[in-house]
Write a protein that holds these residues in place. Sequence first.
Motif, mmCIF file in Angstrom:
data_model
loop_
_atom_site.group_PDB
_atom_site.id
_atom_site.type_symbol
_atom_site.label_atom_id
_atom_site.label_comp_id
_atom_site.label_asym_id
_atom_site.label_seq_id
_atom_site.Cartn_x
_atom_site.Cartn_y
_atom_site.Cartn_z
ATOM 1 N N GLU A 155 22.307 39.209 60.376
ATOM 2 C CA GLU A 155 23.040 40.301 59.745
ATOM 3 C C GLU A 155 24.518 39.957 59.628
ATOM 4 N N ASP A 156 24.894 39.447 58.467
ATOM 5 C CA ASP A 156 26.302 39.199 58.166
ATOM 6 C C ASP A 156 26.679 40.061 56.970
ATOM 7 N N VAL A 157 27.907 39.932 56.493
ATOM 8 C CA VAL A 157 28.388 40.769 55.401
ATOM 9 C C VAL A 157 27.538 40.569 54.143
ATOM 10 N N ARG A 158 27.240 39.334 53.796
ATOM 11 C CA ARG A 158 26.427 39.059 52.598
ATOM 12 C C ARG A 158 25.064 39.735 52.713
ATOM 13 N N HIS A 163 38.324 53.992 55.837
ATOM 14 C CA HIS A 163 37.844 53.201 54.699
ATOM 15 C C HIS A 163 38.570 51.862 54.634
ATOM 16 N N SER A 164 39.886 51.899 54.775
ATOM 17 C CA SER A 164 40.672 50.666 54.720
ATOM 18 C C SER A 164 40.270 49.710 55.830
ATOM 19 N N SER A 165 40.012 50.258 57.001
ATOM 20 C CA SER A 165 39.600 49.441 58.137
ATOM 21 C C SER A 165 38.260 48.757 57.862
ATOM 22 N N ILE A 166 37.308 49.509 57.352
ATOM 23 C CA ILE A 166 35.996 48.932 57.043
ATOM 24 C C ILE A 166 36.128 47.843 55.982
ATOM 25 N N LEU A 167 36.904 48.095 54.942
ATOM 26 C CA LEU A 167 37.088 47.085 53.892
ATOM 27 C C LEU A 167 37.713 45.818 54.449
ATOM 28 N N PHE A 168 38.737 45.964 55.294
ATOM 29 C CA PHE A 168 39.385 44.802 55.893
ATOM 30 C C PHE A 168 38.390 44.008 56.738
ATOM 31 N N GLN A 169 37.597 44.713 57.525
ATOM 32 C CA GLN A 169 36.622 44.046 58.381
ATOM 33 C C GLN A 169 35.514 43.383 57.570
ATOM 34 N N LEU A 170 35.072 44.022 56.500
ATOM 35 C CA LEU A 170 34.074 43.396 55.628
ATOM 36 C C LEU A 170 34.628 42.116 55.015
ATOM 37 N N ASN A 184 49.893 41.437 50.799
ATOM 38 C CA ASN A 184 50.359 42.419 49.823
ATOM 39 C C ASN A 184 49.257 42.757 48.829
ATOM 40 N N ARG A 185 48.445 41.777 48.485
ATOM 41 C CA ARG A 185 47.345 41.999 47.554
ATOM 42 C C ARG A 185 46.340 42.998 48.129
ATOM 43 N N PHE A 186 46.013 42.852 49.425
ATOM 44 C CA PHE A 186 45.093 43.776 50.059
ATOM 45 C C PHE A 186 45.715 45.170 50.154
ATOM 46 N N LEU A 187 46.991 45.236 50.506
ATOM 47 C CA LEU A 187 47.662 46.528 50.595
ATOM 48 C C LEU A 187 47.662 47.252 49.255
ATOM 49 N N LYS A 188 47.854 46.490 48.188
ATOM 50 C CA LYS A 188 47.806 47.076 46.850
ATOM 51 C C LYS A 188 46.380 47.541 46.533
ATOM 52 N N LEU A 189 45.404 46.774 46.953
ATOM 53 C CA LEU A 189 44.004 47.087 46.711
ATOM 54 C C LEU A 189 43.608 48.411 47.357
ATOM 55 N N ILE A 190 44.070 48.658 48.566
ATOM 56 C CA ILE A 190 43.662 49.871 49.286
ATOM 57 C C ILE A 190 44.566 51.066 48.997
ATOM 58 N N ASP A 191 45.558 50.879 48.158
ATOM 59 C CA ASP A 191 46.439 51.978 47.784
ATOM 60 C C ASP A 191 45.733 52.836 46.735
ATOM 61 N N HIS A 192 44.792 53.621 47.201
ATOM 62 C CA HIS A 192 43.944 54.439 46.340
ATOM 63 C C HIS A 192 43.902 55.843 46.933
ATOM 64 N N PRO A 193 44.040 56.888 46.106
ATOM 65 C CA PRO A 193 44.105 58.250 46.645
ATOM 66 C C PRO A 193 42.855 58.697 47.398
ATOM 67 N N LEU A 230 34.320 43.005 47.106
ATOM 68 C CA LEU A 230 35.317 43.168 48.161
ATOM 69 C C LEU A 230 36.754 42.985 47.689
ATOM 70 N N SER A 231 36.949 42.676 46.414
ATOM 71 C CA SER A 231 38.329 42.479 45.960
ATOM 72 C C SER A 231 38.689 43.249 44.702
ATOM 73 N N SER A 232 37.738 43.876 44.078
ATOM 74 C CA SER A 232 38.026 44.624 42.852
ATOM 75 C C SER A 232 38.310 46.082 43.171
ATOM 76 N N PRO A 233 39.451 46.585 42.731
ATOM 77 C CA PRO A 233 39.730 48.010 42.943
ATOM 78 C C PRO A 233 38.649 48.896 42.335
ATOM 79 N N LYS A 234 38.034 48.439 41.259
ATOM 80 C CA LYS A 234 36.990 49.212 40.595
ATOM 81 C C LYS A 234 35.730 49.326 41.456
ATOM 82 N N ALA A 235 35.462 48.329 42.268
ATOM 83 C CA ALA A 235 34.222 48.308 43.045
ATOM 84 C C ALA A 235 34.352 48.935 44.434
#
Length: 121
Positions: free
Chosen positions: A56-59, A19-26, A4-13, A90-95
């Motif tokens: 080559e990893d996420v970091r 975009h959501s897929s890339i964020l989840f995979q990252l 639910n936290r991730f779903l709330k995070l990606i609830d952005h207009p 990867l977890s801040s809505p602002k970023a």
Amino acid sequence: MPSNRFLKLIDHPQLTRAHSSILFQLRTGHIPLNKHLHRIGKVESPRCPSCRHASEDVRHYLLECRAHRHERWIMQHQWRRKAQDLGFLLSSPKALIAVLRYVQATGRFKNYGELNLRPEE
């Protein structure tokens, strides 16, 4: 299923499904970067194809790759010290928008299609 936290995070207009897929995979590390692709037997080496210096990893991709210094500078200018905090990025809505602009600028995931952000609604 995403939390639910991730779903709330990606609830952005501005965010699309891509975009959501890339964020989840990252966030999970299951993204087509060479370390993951090497682990599942899709590429011969985990080395970064851009700088050839590290695995080559996420970091590495978001924070360290020398080949993407210019693209990363924008995030660093905006977020200062926080731009070096993978958890924040990867977890801040602002970023999220800054991270997605970085991904778009690097062109690393072109196979996802057009990653332009929608205008603010």
